[in-house]
Scaffold this motif. Structure first.
Motif, short mmCIF file in Angstrom:
data_model
loop_
_atom_site.label_atom_id
_atom_site.label_comp_id
_atom_site.label_asym_id
_atom_site.label_seq_id
_atom_site.Cartn_x
_atom_site.Cartn_y
_atom_site.Cartn_z
N TYR A 15 -65.40 62.86 -1.50
CA TYR A 15 -65.88 64.12 -2.11
C TYR A 15 -65.03 65.22 -2.08
N ASP A 16 -65.32 66.25 -2.90
CA ASP A 16 -64.46 67.31 -2.75
C ASP A 16 -65.19 68.24 -1.67
N LEU A 17 -66.54 68.19 -1.87
CA LEU A 17 -67.39 69.41 -0.99
C LEU A 17 -68.80 68.68 -0.71
N VAL A 18 -69.40 68.94 0.54
CA VAL A 18 -70.78 68.66 0.69
C VAL A 18 -71.51 69.99 1.05
N LEU A 50 -70.18 72.99 2.95
CA LEU A 50 -70.90 74.45 2.75
C LEU A 50 -72.27 74.14 3.21
N ALA A 51 -72.64 75.02 4.47
CA ALA A 51 -74.25 74.74 4.91
C ALA A 51 -74.93 75.84 4.10
N ASN A 81 -72.37 83.71 -5.91
CA ASN A 81 -71.94 83.38 -4.62
C ASN A 81 -71.80 82.03 -4.38
N LEU A 82 -72.52 81.14 -4.95
CA LEU A 82 -72.48 79.64 -4.85
C LEU A 82 -71.17 79.25 -5.71
N LEU A 83 -70.69 79.92 -6.67
CA LEU A 83 -69.50 79.58 -7.25
C LEU A 83 -68.26 80.00 -6.55
N HIS A 84 -68.48 81.11 -5.97
CA HIS A 84 -67.31 81.73 -5.24
C HIS A 84 -67.21 80.52 -4.07
N GLN A 87 -65.52 77.51 -5.17
CA GLN A 87 -64.12 77.70 -5.47
C GLN A 87 -63.22 77.86 -4.60
N LYS A 88 -63.75 78.35 -3.33
CA LYS A 88 -63.10 78.93 -2.13
C LYS A 88 -62.78 77.61 -1.34
N LEU A 89 -63.90 76.68 -1.44
CA LEU A 89 -63.74 75.60 -0.24
C LEU A 89 -63.17 74.29 -1.12
N ALA A 90 -63.30 74.32 -2.46
CA ALA A 90 -62.74 73.19 -3.04
C ALA A 90 -62.16 73.40 -4.52
N PRO A 91 -61.09 74.14 -4.06
CA PRO A 91 -60.45 74.92 -5.41
C PRO A 91 -60.05 73.81 -6.56
N ARG A 92 -59.67 72.47 -5.97
CA ARG A 92 -59.17 71.62 -6.97
C ARG A 92 -59.97 70.80 -7.78
N ALA A 93 -61.47 71.10 -7.31
CA ALA A 93 -62.58 70.31 -8.10
C ALA A 93 -62.90 70.87 -9.34
#
Length: 93
Positions: A15-18, A50-51, A81-84, A87-93
């Motif tokens: 997964y790219d992000l949790v 992302l908590a 804020n969610l999209l930011h 994008q910050k944590l999973a920029p390639r997703a």
């Protein structure tokens, strides 16, 4: 999802992000976060987390980050804020 379900899904694929809520049935988000960070067998320990919590106190953010979260948002979450954060944590997703 339950904390056990989150861990089960993570062990099945990459997964790219949790996005992890702190209040899950069964295991709380802090326990799941600790398990993610300690899981070297399934190569999930480096997955960005992302908590997400209803608690908006500075201590809550410190607790999540100290526990291994890459970032933190408090509910309610704005789409911007969610999209930011994504994008910050999973920029390639």
């Amino acid at each position: 999802a339950t904390g056990d379900a989150v861990m089960g899904h993570l062990k099945l694929g990459r997964y790219d992000l949790v996005i992890l809520d702190d209040q899950l049935p069964g295991k709380d988000g802090f326990t799941v976060l600790r398990e993610i960070r300690q899981d070297a067998d399934n190569d999930i320990s480096a997955t960005p987390v992302l908590a997400l919590t209803a608690h908006a106190m500075a201590e809550d953010k410190k607790r999540f980050v100290a526990g291994g979260a890459n970032d933190y948002l408090s509910k309610p979450v704005s789409l911007a804020n969610l999209l930011h954060a994504i994008q910050k944590l999973a920029p390639r997703a």
